[in-house]
Design an enzyme around this catalytic site. Sequence first.
Site, PDB file in Angstrom:
ATOM      1  N   VAL A 104       0.860  -1.172   0.000  1.00 20.92           N
ATOM      2  CA  VAL A 104       0.000   0.000   0.000  1.00 20.92           C
ATOM      3  C   VAL A 104       0.904   1.232   0.000  1.00 20.92           C
ATOM      4  O   VAL A 104       1.847   1.325   0.796  1.00 20.92           O
ATOM      5  CB  VAL A 104      -0.928   0.031   1.231  1.00 20.92           C
ATOM      6  CG1 VAL A 104      -1.765   1.294   1.233  1.00 20.92           C
ATOM      7  CG2 VAL A 104      -1.806  -1.209   1.265  1.00 20.92           C
ATOM      8  N   CYS A 105       0.619   2.161  -0.929  1.00 21.42           N
ATOM      9  CA  CYS A 105       1.344   3.416  -0.973  1.00 21.42           C
ATOM     10  C   CYS A 105       2.855   3.175  -1.089  1.00 21.42           C
ATOM     11  O   CYS A 105       3.301   2.376  -1.902  1.00 21.42           O
ATOM     12  CB  CYS A 105       0.974   4.242   0.254  1.00 21.42           C
ATOM     13  SG  CYS A 105       1.391   5.990   0.167  1.00 21.42           S
ATOM     14  N   THR A 106       3.650   3.803  -0.235  1.00 22.48           N
ATOM     15  CA  THR A 106       5.100   3.695  -0.345  1.00 22.48           C
ATOM     16  C   THR A 106       5.642   2.392   0.228  1.00 22.48           C
ATOM     17  O   THR A 106       6.867   2.201   0.280  1.00 22.48           O
ATOM     18  CB  THR A 106       5.794   4.881   0.355  1.00 22.48           C
ATOM     19  OG1 THR A 106       5.359   4.949   1.716  1.00 22.48           O
ATOM     20  CG2 THR A 106       5.459   6.182  -0.349  1.00 22.48           C
ATOM     21  N   THR A 124       2.733   3.201  -7.016  1.00 18.06           N
ATOM     22  CA  THR A 124       2.873   3.659  -5.639  1.00 18.06           C
ATOM     23  C   THR A 124       2.350   5.089  -5.590  1.00 18.06           C
ATOM     24  O   THR A 124       1.782   5.582  -6.567  1.00 18.06           O
ATOM     25  CB  THR A 124       4.335   3.571  -5.163  1.00 18.06           C
ATOM     26  OG1 THR A 124       4.409   3.946  -3.780  1.00 18.06           O
ATOM     27  CG2 THR A 124       5.249   4.481  -5.975  1.00 18.06           C
TER      28      THR A 124
END
Length: 320
Positions: A104-106, A124
Site C-alpha cells: 500500500v502506498c510507499t 505507488t
Amino acid sequence: MTQRSVLVVLFDDVQSLDVTGPVEVFDGASHFPGAAYALRTASLDGSPVRTSSGLVLVPDTSLADAEPPHTLLVPGGRGTRSPDPELVDWLRDHAPRAERLVSVCTGALLLAAAGLLDGHRVTTHWTVCDHLARAHPAVEVDPEPIFVRDGRLATSAGVTAGIDLTLALVEEDHGRDVALRVARHLVVFLCRPGNQAQFSAQLVAQTARREPLREVQHWITEHPAEDLTVEALAARARLSPRHFARAFRAETGLTPGRYVDRVRMEHARRLLEDTSDGVAGVAHASGYGTPEAMRRAFLKALGTAPAEYRRRFRPAAAAD
C-alpha cells in the site's frame, strides 16, 4: 470454509490508514458466511510501533514468530524512506513464501529494496514514482493507476487506494456481493477500477501562468462538449495554433489534446457516477459525440466500458 491468513507488517512511522484501511476491509468481509480472514500484525521484534500521525499500534507478534501467510501486506509511510535493514532482509527472505504479496502506498519502496519488484509492473504514491523508477530501474513503475495487479503481486497508490485494492482482493476471493456489502458498510465505492488515474486533470496539469492560457484551461473544464481542437483553443487565446500548442505544453506540462482528453474523461466519469443520464447523453455532454467513441476512450484509459464503470460506481443503477 476457506480461511485466508493475512499478515500486516508494522514499523515505526508507518501510515496508520495504510494499516487500518485494509484491515477493516478484510475484517468486514469475515463477518459474512463463507468468507474468513485470519488477521495478524507483526513488527520486527513484536514491540509497539508509533505511526507517522503519533498513534501507537500494538502488534500481535514478531515477524520472527509469524507463520507464512496467504497474503502479506506491506503498508507505507515515512518509515519507508530509511527502512530498517533487518526489515528489508526479512522481506527478502520471507515475502516469497506468501501466496499473495501486497503493498500500500510507499510500501512498494520496501519491496523494491528487497528486490521483490524487479521485472514487475507496479504503482505507488505519485510523489515517489520517479524516485522508485530511478532507484530501481528493473521495476516498471506506472504512476497513473490507483492499483496494479501483476501475478501474485498487487501494489496500490496512496493511502485510500489501499482500500480500493483490498476490496478488489475480497471480490477476487469471495465474489462481488461480499465485497459490495463491505464497501457499503464502510461507505466507500465498490470499486474504483485499478486503471483509474490517481488524480484529476486539473491536479495533473500545472496552472498556466499567462492569463490567456489559464483562461483557456478553465474554459475547457467548463465546456467539454465544445470544439476543443488546437485551432479553436488557439483562437480563443488569440495565439497561432503552433505558438499556443508550444506555450500550453510548456506551462501546464500537458499537450492541449492530452489535457482535453483528461477533462472529457473526468466529466464523463462524474456524469456516470452522479446522474442517471444514458450513455449516449453522457457521451454527447462530455464531447465524445457518440457512445462508441466514449467506449473506446474508456477502454483505453480505464480498461473498462462506460456501462461497467457505472455498474461499479452505482451498483443499484439500471443498466444502460
